[in-house]
Design an enzyme around this catalytic site. Structure first.
Site, PDB file in Angstrom:
ATOM      1  N   ASP A 415       8.021  -0.728  37.699  1.00 34.62           N
ATOM      2  CA  ASP A 415       7.250   0.193  36.880  1.00 34.62           C
ATOM      3  C   ASP A 415       6.035   0.594  37.716  1.00 34.62           C
ATOM      4  OD1 ASP A 415       6.194   1.491  34.483  1.00 34.62           O
ATOM      5  OD2 ASP A 415       4.763  -0.158  34.460  1.00 34.62           O
ATOM      6  N   ASP A 610       4.717  -4.739  33.550  1.00 39.37           N
ATOM      7  CA  ASP A 610       3.557  -5.464  33.045  1.00 39.37           C
ATOM      8  C   ASP A 610       3.900  -6.378  31.885  1.00 39.37           C
ATOM      9  OD1 ASP A 610       3.824  -3.843  30.828  1.00 39.37           O
ATOM     10  OD2 ASP A 610       2.096  -2.591  31.267  1.00 39.37           O
ATOM     11  N   ASP A 614       7.040  -2.845  28.834  1.00 36.35           N
ATOM     12  CA  ASP A 614       8.290  -2.902  29.591  1.00 36.35           C
ATOM     13  C   ASP A 614       9.239  -3.986  29.098  1.00 36.35           C
ATOM     14  OD1 ASP A 614       7.421  -0.874  31.362  1.00 36.35           O
ATOM     15  OD2 ASP A 614       6.234  -2.331  32.461  1.00 36.35           O
TER      16      ASP A 614
END
Length: 714
Positions: A415, A610, A614
């Site tokens: 991410d 994180d 997510d």
């Protein structure tokens, strides 16, 4: 449906992997028990059972097969594995020393001096306390197993030494050569092996003890404006704690007075101190480096970040890798098979050679060399050391399966925000560099809760500007903001917002916006009185270590992918800066898991995020890696928790997991190879029982020592 709780028990009486297998099997068979896992190295059982299952019924079932379990009560102090092994080390060392005092003279009598009636009688007298006092633990354990028609490593030792001892008594009266020295030496050597094994396992299990030692023992609490020194267990949420330079933060809390820098290396593995001021969170066991601060306690006891780390390490050490279950199944049937082989060896040699001493010696050698202790230690000791070393490096493994799954990862998906970047927007560009343009735009943006607005307002404050009051503020979703500064209505946002407001846009500003977006920045316009007056840009700064992190993964032939909600131009600019392989832009948060699933069709995927937004992608991935900053690390979402925000630690976690699994495979190979190669030698009469005892004892030590190499992992 409510989750079935897991109960933890201390297990007493286990001496090898076969013991753990039997306890695990009997617990699993009890009504209402969904799952039971017994950890031989940790001397612990974890049972998933419904509320209708009584602890005493479980204990009674285990006691029937010769073992005992004691429930671990949350919050109560219990002996740690390191403490258990420390006591066990002292006990086994004492037994070995006393046994050796009697055994050495027996060896001299048997090997050096001529065998006479007196010589043989002295051997008998000296061997008796070795067999029945110092070696009593083997006979007692074997008898317990026999009552429940079971067998384990102690059964093999007991049968082998009693056979040698009993035969020697018969030989004494029959005037045949005696083997008292064989029985005594075998017990002494195995006691020596038990001593070394307990000491090595203590070193392997000291990670949790070391973590617990990091915590403060006392705290200075303000009571009626008076500083009072109290034990850490007396600190309650809401207490104000005074922490001076050089002192540990007693427990998790928030700074209410003062500013300082905090050494959070025990939590994140990062050595650089973190600046903190009033309102910032701090965590127990971290160290105050500079000023005096007052901290209000928010979480104490089992709720602190340190306690969460300890629990995670304990959970990882208590679980089993799939490869260990195979070893356990083999160990469960190994002992009965060995007894059959030993009986066949005895009968075979008696038929071939015709002499009882030869047949007995070879049968005893089979019993002793085949002890499967090394099999039981191969996996748990590697997991104990690997997970402990990970905690020291700020990498936490949720369960043992991670070590096995990590070796197949060939794609790592990142991410972007908060992982490859710092997750904080900063003002990077102002065109023209005009104080009035920034002041008006920042005054309006200060009324916004949007990260872009906060970045502009903070950028103005950094330049020492005093923001103006704003009236008639409005946020236009997806477009920008508007507000009146003095007598002027100021617009800040996208090109369409400017056009809709009737503001003229100079062509040079359009070009500048496109140029800034090409650099991966978020660019927008501001204007008033019918004309756009300037261009501003903000960006989420790339972490300095991101490029190195990606290079490390590429060096291991791991493909890297970045998933982001940014537009393609911005995403590709950031990808180019860090060296990412593939970019998947314009992905909404709820679509990340779908993208991970698509990649899983052809690859084994690790997802790094994180751990909050997510969570679906972390769960979908073959290996979920939650990146935290020391707390609130979404432990339940990922398989691995990287405590620091440094993406380099992702590669460290994969390398450590891989090294741990390689160590497990090495341990299992040598344990299997040792037994497979040595048993035929013993059957063939090529292995002296005393040599077999020494080899068996040190095979376990070698497995634990190999695991301890992980302590040096960098």
């Amino acid at each position: 449906m409510a989750e079935t709780p897991t109960r933890t028990f201390d297990v007493e009486g286990m001496t090898c992997a076969t013991c753990a297998m039997r306890v695990e099997r009997i617990l699993s068979r009890q009504d209402g028990v969904a799952e039971a896992v017994v950890n031989f190295a940790g001397q612990e059982a974890r049972v998933v059972a419904g509320p209708d299952v009584d602890d005493e019924s479980l204990r009674a079932a285990v006691q029937k097969i010769g073992y005992d379990i004691t429930p671990v009560v949350a919050g109560e102090e219990r002996e740690t594995p390191a403490e258990k092994y420390a006591a066990e080390t002292i006990y086994q060392r004492r037994l070995f020393a006393m046994s050796a005092v009697f055994t050495v003279p027996i060896v001299v009598l048997a090997m050096v001096l001529r065998e006479t009636e007196t010589n043989r009688l002295l051997q008998w007298i000296l061997a008796t306390p070795v067999e029945f006092v110092f070696g009593w633990q083997f006979h007692r354990a074997a008898a317990k197993r026999l009552r429940s028609l079971g067998a384990n490593m102690d059964t093999l030792v007991s049968l082998g030494t009693l056979a040698a001892y009993g035969y020697s008594i018969w030989a004494y009266f029959a005037d045949e050569p005696v083997f008292f020295d064989t029985a005594a030496v075998i017990i002494t050597l195995i006691l020596l092996g038990r001593f070394f094994e307990a000491r090595a396992k203590g070193r392997a299990s000291n990670a949790i003890a070391a973590l617990l030692e990091l915590g403060a023992k006392e705290a200075t609490v303000l009571r009626d404006d008076t500083e009072v020194r109290v034990p850490i267990d007396d600190v309650l949420p809401g207490d104000a704690m005074v922490v001076r330079p050089g002192e540990k933060i007693p427990t998790d809390g928030t700074i209410t007075t003062g500013a300082t820098s905090i050494d959070e290396s025990m939590l994140t593995g990062e050595s650089v101190p973190v600046d903190k001021q009033a309102g910032d969170a701090v965590y127990g066991a971290t160290v105050n480096q500079q000023g005096r601060i007052v901290v209000t306690a928010t979480r104490v006891g089992s709720e602190t970040a340190l306690a969460q780390i300890v629990k995670l390490v304990e959970d990882a050490q208590a679980t089993k890798a799939p490869v260990q279950r195979l070893a356990d199944r083999i160990s469960g049937i190994f002992v009965p098979v060995v007894i059959v082989i030993a009986l066949a060896t005895f009968g075979g040699w008696l038929a071939i050679d015709g002499t009882l001493p030869t047949a007995l010696r070879n049968a005893v050698a089979v019993l002793i060399i085949a002890c499967p202790c090394a099999l039981g230690l191969a996996t748990p000791t590697a997991i104990m050391v690997g997970s402990g070393r990970g905690a020291e490096l700020g990498v936490l493994f949720k369960n043992a399966e991670v070590f096995e799954r990590s070796r197949d990862v060939d794609v790592v998906v990142f991410d972007k925000t908060g992982t490859l970047t710092e997750g904080v927007m900063l003002l990077t560009d102002l065109v023209p560099d005009d104080t009035d343009v920034l002041l008006r735009a920042a005054s309006v943006e200060a009324a916004s809760e949007h990260p872009v607005g906060r970045a502009v307002a903070f950028g103005a404050e950094e330049r020492g500007l005093d923001l103006e009051p704003v009236d008639d503020f409005a946020a236009i979703p997806g477009m920008g903001v508007r507000g009146r500064v003095g007598d002027t209505t100021v617009w800040v946002g996208k090109r369409k917002l400017m056009a809709d407001a009737g503001l003229q846009i100079p062509a040079s500003y359009d070009d500048r916006v496109r140029d800034l977006e090409g650099q991966g920045k978020t660019a927008f316009l501001t204007g008033w009185d019918g004309e756009v007056r300037g261009v501003l840009a903000v960006a989420d700064r790339v972490r300095p270590s991101s490029q190195q992190a990606l290079a490390d993964l590429h060096a291991r032939d791991i493909r890297t992918v970045m998933i982001t909600g940014d537009n393609r131009r911005t995403a590709e600019a950031i990808a180019g800066a860090v060296g990412i392989s593939t970019v998947i832009p314009e992905v909404l948060p709820d679509q990340k898991a779908e993208e991970v699933a698509r990649l899983q069709r052809t690859s084994t995927v690790a997802f790094v995020g994180d751990g909050i937004n997510d969570a679906p992608a972390l769960t979908q991935a073959d290996l979920g890696m939650a990146v935290g900053t020391g707390t609130d690390v979404a432990i339940e979402a990922g398989d691995v928790v990287v405590m620091s925000g440094d993406p380099v630690a992702v590669g460290t976690a994969l390398r450590l997991a891989g090294a741990t699994f390689r160590t497990i495979r090495q341990n299992l190979f040598w344990a299997f190879a040792y037994n497979t190669a040595a048993i035929p030698l013993a059957v063939a009469g090529l292995l002296n029982p005393m040599v077999a005892a020494a080899a068996m004892a040190f095979s376990s030590v070698s497995v634990v020592t190999n695991s301890l190499r992980l302590k040096r992992f960098r």
